[in-house]
Design a protein around this motif. Structure first.
Motif, short mmCIF file in Angstrom:
data_model
loop_
_atom_site.label_atom_id
_atom_site.label_comp_id
_atom_site.label_asym_id
_atom_site.label_seq_id
_atom_site.Cartn_x
_atom_site.Cartn_y
_atom_site.Cartn_z
N ASN A 91 0.81 -1.22 0.00
CA ASN A 91 0.00 0.00 0.00
C ASN A 91 0.85 1.27 0.00
O ASN A 91 0.30 2.38 0.01
N ILE A 92 2.17 1.10 0.03
CA ILE A 92 3.07 2.24 0.11
C ILE A 92 4.09 2.15 -1.01
O ILE A 92 4.81 1.16 -1.13
N GLY A 93 4.16 3.19 -1.84
CA GLY A 93 5.17 3.25 -2.88
C GLY A 93 6.37 4.04 -2.38
O GLY A 93 6.20 5.03 -1.67
N MET A 94 7.57 3.60 -2.73
CA MET A 94 8.77 4.32 -2.28
C MET A 94 9.74 4.50 -3.44
O MET A 94 10.01 3.56 -4.18
N VAL A 95 10.23 5.72 -3.56
CA VAL A 95 11.20 6.06 -4.59
C VAL A 95 12.46 6.55 -3.90
O VAL A 95 12.41 7.46 -3.07
N PHE A 96 13.59 5.93 -4.22
CA PHE A 96 14.85 6.18 -3.53
C PHE A 96 15.75 7.14 -4.30
O PHE A 96 15.48 7.48 -5.45
N GLN A 97 16.85 7.53 -3.66
CA GLN A 97 17.84 8.38 -4.34
C GLN A 97 18.38 7.66 -5.58
O GLN A 97 18.49 8.25 -6.65
N ARG A 98 18.75 6.41 -5.37
CA ARG A 98 19.22 5.58 -6.48
C ARG A 98 18.03 4.82 -7.03
O ARG A 98 17.13 4.45 -6.30
N PHE A 99 18.06 4.54 -8.31
CA PHE A 99 16.84 4.12 -8.98
C PHE A 99 16.50 2.65 -8.72
O PHE A 99 15.35 2.26 -8.75
N ASN A 100 17.54 1.83 -8.49
CA ASN A 100 17.34 0.42 -8.14
C ASN A 100 16.49 -0.35 -9.16
O ASN A 100 15.70 -1.21 -8.80
N LEU A 101 16.65 0.00 -10.43
CA LEU A 101 15.94 -0.75 -11.46
C LEU A 101 16.66 -2.06 -11.74
O LEU A 101 17.87 -2.17 -11.56
N PHE A 102 15.90 -3.05 -12.20
CA PHE A 102 16.51 -4.31 -12.62
C PHE A 102 17.21 -4.08 -13.95
O PHE A 102 16.55 -3.77 -14.96
N PRO A 103 18.54 -4.22 -14.00
CA PRO A 103 19.28 -3.87 -15.23
C PRO A 103 18.97 -4.78 -16.40
O PRO A 103 19.13 -4.38 -17.56
N HIS A 104 18.52 -6.02 -16.13
CA HIS A 104 18.27 -6.98 -17.20
C HIS A 104 16.85 -6.89 -17.74
O HIS A 104 16.48 -7.67 -18.63
N MET A 105 16.06 -5.95 -17.22
CA MET A 105 14.68 -5.77 -17.67
C MET A 105 14.51 -4.42 -18.35
O MET A 105 15.14 -3.44 -17.95
N THR A 106 13.64 -4.38 -19.34
CA THR A 106 13.32 -3.11 -19.98
C THR A 106 12.53 -2.23 -19.00
O THR A 106 12.12 -2.68 -17.93
N SER A 151 18.70 7.94 -19.45
CA SER A 151 19.37 8.93 -18.60
C SER A 151 18.93 8.73 -17.15
O SER A 151 17.96 8.01 -16.87
N GLY A 152 19.63 9.40 -16.23
CA GLY A 152 19.25 9.30 -14.82
C GLY A 152 17.83 9.77 -14.57
O GLY A 152 17.08 9.15 -13.80
N GLY A 153 17.45 10.86 -15.22
CA GLY A 153 16.10 11.37 -15.04
C GLY A 153 15.05 10.41 -15.57
O GLY A 153 13.99 10.23 -14.97
N GLN A 154 15.37 9.76 -16.69
CA GLN A 154 14.44 8.78 -17.24
C GLN A 154 14.35 7.55 -16.34
O GLN A 154 13.26 7.02 -16.11
N GLN A 155 15.48 7.12 -15.80
CA GLN A 155 15.45 5.98 -14.88
C GLN A 155 14.61 6.28 -13.64
O GLN A 155 13.85 5.44 -13.17
N GLN A 156 14.74 7.50 -13.14
CA GLN A 156 13.97 7.85 -11.94
C GLN A 156 12.47 7.91 -12.26
O GLN A 156 11.64 7.54 -11.43
N ARG A 157 12.13 8.34 -13.45
CA ARG A 157 10.72 8.36 -13.85
C ARG A 157 10.17 6.94 -14.00
O ARG A 157 9.02 6.67 -13.68
N VAL A 158 11.01 6.02 -14.48
CA VAL A 158 10.60 4.61 -14.52
C VAL A 158 10.38 4.11 -13.09
O VAL A 158 9.41 3.39 -12.81
N ALA A 159 11.26 4.51 -12.17
CA ALA A 159 11.12 4.08 -10.77
C ALA A 159 9.81 4.60 -10.18
O ALA A 159 9.15 3.90 -9.40
N ILE A 160 9.41 5.81 -10.53
CA ILE A 160 8.14 6.36 -10.05
C ILE A 160 6.97 5.55 -10.64
O ILE A 160 6.03 5.18 -9.93
N ALA A 161 7.05 5.27 -11.94
CA ALA A 161 6.00 4.46 -12.58
C ALA A 161 5.92 3.08 -11.93
O ALA A 161 4.83 2.54 -11.72
N ARG A 162 7.07 2.51 -11.62
CA ARG A 162 7.09 1.18 -10.98
C ARG A 162 6.40 1.22 -9.62
O ARG A 162 5.62 0.31 -9.28
N ALA A 163 6.65 2.28 -8.84
CA ALA A 163 5.98 2.40 -7.54
C ALA A 163 4.47 2.58 -7.71
O ALA A 163 3.68 2.02 -6.96
N LEU A 164 4.08 3.36 -8.70
CA LEU A 164 2.65 3.60 -8.94
C LEU A 164 1.92 2.35 -9.43
O LEU A 164 0.70 2.24 -9.27
#
Length: 253
Positions: A91-106, A151-164
């Protein structure tokens, strides 16, 4: 109605007393910006809300649910199991300083992963939702790109979408722009502003004073484990009541 209620929370790391009786209420649909110098306890507070850190005293509730514990019929508190904690965190989405995306996934794969694995949603349904969310954060044309191609900004936006993608009640942002080059900060803040305008309850640890002043409903200033001052942005920025707040703002504005 308070979506997040933090009541007299204490947090220790060994002998280090990081949160010293912190109390804070965040209303439903409210944006709470948390400011303060490094080491003031801001990020730790967010991590306690999501039970990524255990508290030693006090209580935290999210949408009326006591985080990290359940109370039996006699009123005795019991720590939740790992599985129960995981259920609470959905029930809680969290976005960190580092994006923590899975590198092997689109980008698409990163956004789909949790709904499929945690909620058991079909891949077809998860993909459709993920595409909607990537469009919402301005990345519909990057769905098949891997993190290394973004880019870093794009990765962070993916991280936000992932939390949502988990359809959270609350979004926690822990200095989401601090790892970005200055020219990329604006694109992430724009997504966060849009999210705030949609009525999402948000707690944001940030050094972006313009964002805090413009978007937040409630600004909190922390120092040395205490909430020194809190109130509306105009009150905290334009008429701070604490010398410590005034000193901090004079240095960062």
């Amino acid at each position: 109605m308070a979506m997040v209620e933090i009541d007299n929370v204490h947090k220790f790391f060994g002998d280090l007393h990081v949160l010293k009786g912190t109390s804070l209420s965040v209303g439903q649909g409210e944006v709470c910006a948390i400011l303060g110098p490094s080491g003031s306890g801001k990020s730790t507070l967010l991590r306690c809300v999501n039970v990524l850190e255990e508290i030693q005293a006090g209580a935290i509730t999210v949408d009326g649910q006591l985080m990290g514990f359940h109370r039996d019929s006699s009123g005795t508190l019991h720590e939740l199991t790992t599985k129960q904690l995981a259920a609470q965190r959905t029930n809680i989405g969290m976005v960190f300083q580092r994006f923590n995306l899975f590198p092997h996934m689109t980008a698409l794969g990163n956004v789909m992963e949790a709904p499929v694995q945690v909620k058991g949603i079909s891949k077809k349904e998860a993909a459709a939702k993920a595409k909607e969310l990537l469009e919402r954060v301005g990345l519909s044309d990057r769905a098949e790109h891997y993190p290394a191609q973004l880019s870093g900004g794009q990765q962070q936006r993916v991280a936000i979408a992932r939390a949502l993608a988990m359809e959270p009640d609350v979004m926690l942002f822990d200095e989401p722009t601090s790892a970005l080059d200055p020219e990329l900060v604006g694109e992430v803040l724009a997504v966060m502003k849009d999210l705030a305008q949609s009525g999402m309850t948000m707690m944001v640890v940030t050094h972006e004073m313009g964002f805090a002043r413009e978007v937040a409903d409630h600004v909190v200033f922390m120092d040395e484990g205490y909430i020194v001052e809190q109130g509306k942005p105009t009150d905290v920025f334009d008429h701070p009541s604490s010398d410590r707040t005034r000193d901090f703002l004079a240095k960062v504005l």
